[in-house]
Every structure is written in C-alpha cells, then in structure tokens.
Motif scaffolding. Structure first.
Motif, mmCIF file in Angstrom:
data_model
loop_
_atom_site.group_PDB
_atom_site.id
_atom_site.type_symbol
_atom_site.label_atom_id
_atom_site.label_comp_id
_atom_site.label_asym_id
_atom_site.label_seq_id
_atom_site.Cartn_x
_atom_site.Cartn_y
_atom_site.Cartn_z
ATOM 1 N N ALA A 68 0.840 -1.205 0.000
ATOM 2 C CA ALA A 68 0.000 0.000 0.000
ATOM 3 C C ALA A 68 0.871 1.250 0.000
ATOM 4 O O ALA A 68 0.534 2.244 -0.654
ATOM 5 C CB ALA A 68 -0.939 -0.007 1.206
ATOM 6 N N GLY A 69 1.976 1.211 0.718
ATOM 7 C CA GLY A 69 2.908 2.337 0.703
ATOM 8 C C GLY A 69 3.491 2.559 -0.681
ATOM 9 O O GLY A 69 3.576 3.689 -1.163
ATOM 10 N N LEU A 70 3.875 1.464 -1.326
ATOM 11 C CA LEU A 70 4.426 1.573 -2.674
ATOM 12 C C LEU A 70 3.378 2.084 -3.665
ATOM 13 O O LEU A 70 3.681 2.899 -4.530
ATOM 14 C CB LEU A 70 4.960 0.212 -3.136
ATOM 15 C CG LEU A 70 6.215 -0.292 -2.433
ATOM 16 C CD1 LEU A 70 6.490 -1.747 -2.805
ATOM 17 C CD2 LEU A 70 7.410 0.583 -2.770
ATOM 18 N N LEU A 71 2.147 1.608 -3.529
ATOM 19 C CA LEU A 71 1.068 1.992 -4.441
ATOM 20 C C LEU A 71 0.655 3.446 -4.266
ATOM 21 O O LEU A 71 0.416 4.153 -5.249
ATOM 22 C CB LEU A 71 -0.148 1.077 -4.226
ATOM 23 C CG LEU A 71 -1.380 1.363 -5.063
ATOM 24 C CD1 LEU A 71 -1.113 1.026 -6.527
ATOM 25 C CD2 LEU A 71 -2.557 0.566 -4.543
ATOM 26 N N ASN A 74 2.203 6.811 0.390
ATOM 27 C CA ASN A 74 1.840 7.304 1.717
ATOM 28 C C ASN A 74 2.779 6.696 2.769
ATOM 29 O O ASN A 74 2.802 5.477 2.958
ATOM 30 C CB ASN A 74 0.384 6.935 2.005
ATOM 31 C CG ASN A 74 -0.171 7.600 3.221
ATOM 32 O OD1 ASN A 74 0.480 7.653 4.245
ATOM 33 N ND2 ASN A 74 -1.408 8.076 3.122
ATOM 34 N N VAL A 75 3.514 7.545 3.456
ATOM 35 C CA VAL A 75 4.513 7.076 4.419
ATOM 36 C C VAL A 75 3.893 6.376 5.625
ATOM 37 O O VAL A 75 4.570 5.588 6.293
ATOM 38 C CB VAL A 75 5.434 8.213 4.901
ATOM 39 C CG1 VAL A 75 6.217 8.796 3.743
ATOM 40 C CG2 VAL A 75 4.663 9.294 5.635
ATOM 41 N N ALA A 81 4.011 -0.933 8.244
ATOM 42 C CA ALA A 81 4.758 -2.143 7.887
ATOM 43 C C ALA A 81 5.958 -2.329 8.812
ATOM 44 O O ALA A 81 6.217 -3.440 9.288
ATOM 45 C CB ALA A 81 5.213 -2.066 6.431
ATOM 46 N N GLY A 82 6.664 -1.251 9.101
ATOM 47 C CA GLY A 82 7.842 -1.335 9.972
ATOM 48 C C GLY A 82 7.496 -1.707 11.397
ATOM 49 O O GLY A 82 8.144 -2.571 12.001
ATOM 50 N N GLY A 138 -3.091 6.414 7.540
ATOM 51 C CA GLY A 138 -2.775 6.385 6.119
ATOM 52 C C GLY A 138 -4.018 6.439 5.249
ATOM 53 O O GLY A 138 -4.034 7.105 4.212
ATOM 54 N N LEU A 139 -5.064 5.761 5.686
ATOM 55 C CA LEU A 139 -6.308 5.793 4.926
ATOM 56 C C LEU A 139 -6.949 7.169 4.893
ATOM 57 O O LEU A 139 -7.609 7.514 3.911
ATOM 58 C CB LEU A 139 -7.313 4.774 5.516
ATOM 59 C CG LEU A 139 -7.130 3.339 5.065
ATOM 60 C CD1 LEU A 139 -7.922 2.406 5.940
ATOM 61 C CD2 LEU A 139 -7.537 3.192 3.610
#
Length: 142
Positions: A68-71, A74-75, A81-82, A138-139
């Motif tokens: 989702a971050g790649l797409l 959005n950091v 993920a981290g 993020g959303l």
C-alpha cells in the motif's frame, strides 16, 4: 486504489485481535487450570493455529502495508509495515515460536512459559494495534 489499503486495515485488525484475545482471555483461562492441562491445551493450540488463515494475517499484514505504501506513496503505510514487522513478526520468530517449541517439547514448565510468553504476546498486540492505527491514519490521507 483504496482496496489494498482497506485489505491492509482488515489484516492488521485481525492480527491485533488475535494477539489481544490471547493475552486477555486465552492465557488467563489456561492459567486457571492445572499446569499439565494448560500445557496440553497450549500444545493443541500451537498445532491448530498453524493454518492458512493465520499466515494470511501474520504475513499479509506487513506485506500489504508495504505494498500500500508503494502503491500510494503514503509514508503511514510504510510506518505500519515497519512497526508490524518489528513488533509482531520479529518478536514472534525470535521469542514466541521458540517458547512454543519448548512447551511442545516439554522442556519449559508452564510456570516459566506463561508469564514470559504472555508478556511478549502483549507486546505483539500493542505493536499490532499501533500499526493498525498507522494504517488508519494512512487511509485518511487517501
């Protein structure tokens, strides 16, 4: 573009709920019975929990957040993920699974296993809820 972030939210929620349920009900319930019974029940849980539904949430949550971050760029998804990877995946692999292996092998008594396992599991729950919040943030930026 919002489907993957929503799937990410659901996976993080499922994982957080799983860890929360163990710390708040399963482990206290097992602590309320004789240690030999608790050990036998936990061995059964350890066998049954290793199924595709666990792997979908456990492996899928951090991978979906990364995707989702790649797409989206959005950091917040990268942060989720981290946090999930460090607080859920690494703790599971480094601490909880080896302890499960020890209880399964009969080399760790319940009195040593339960408080330590529950403490680390609670950390996994907190990290999973934190990553769930990060996905939620993020959303809001989409």
């Amino acid at each position: 573009m919002v489907v993957l972030p929503l799937v990410t939210l659901v996976l993080h929620g499922a994982l957080a709920g799983l860890f929360y349920a163990f710390s708040m009900s399963v482990m206290p319930g097992l602590n309320a019975v004789e240690p030999a019974q608790a050990e036998a029940a936990m061995r059964s849980v350890n066998r049954k929990i290793l199924n595709p539904w666990l792997y979908v949430a456990f492996l899928g949550a951090p991978l979906a957040a990364l995707a989702a971050g790649l797409l989206t760029g959005n950091v917040w998804f990268y942060a989720a993920a981290g946090v999930n990877f460090a607080g859920s995946f690494l703790v599971t692999v480094a601490v909880n699974v080896p302890m499960n292996n020890a209880i399964n092998a009969g080399t760790m008594p319940w009195k040593d296993y339960s408080p330590r396992w529950t403490g680390w599991n609670t950390l996994r729950a907190v990290a999973s809820f934190a990553s769930l919040v990060l996905v939620g943030i993020g959303l809001t930026g989409l």
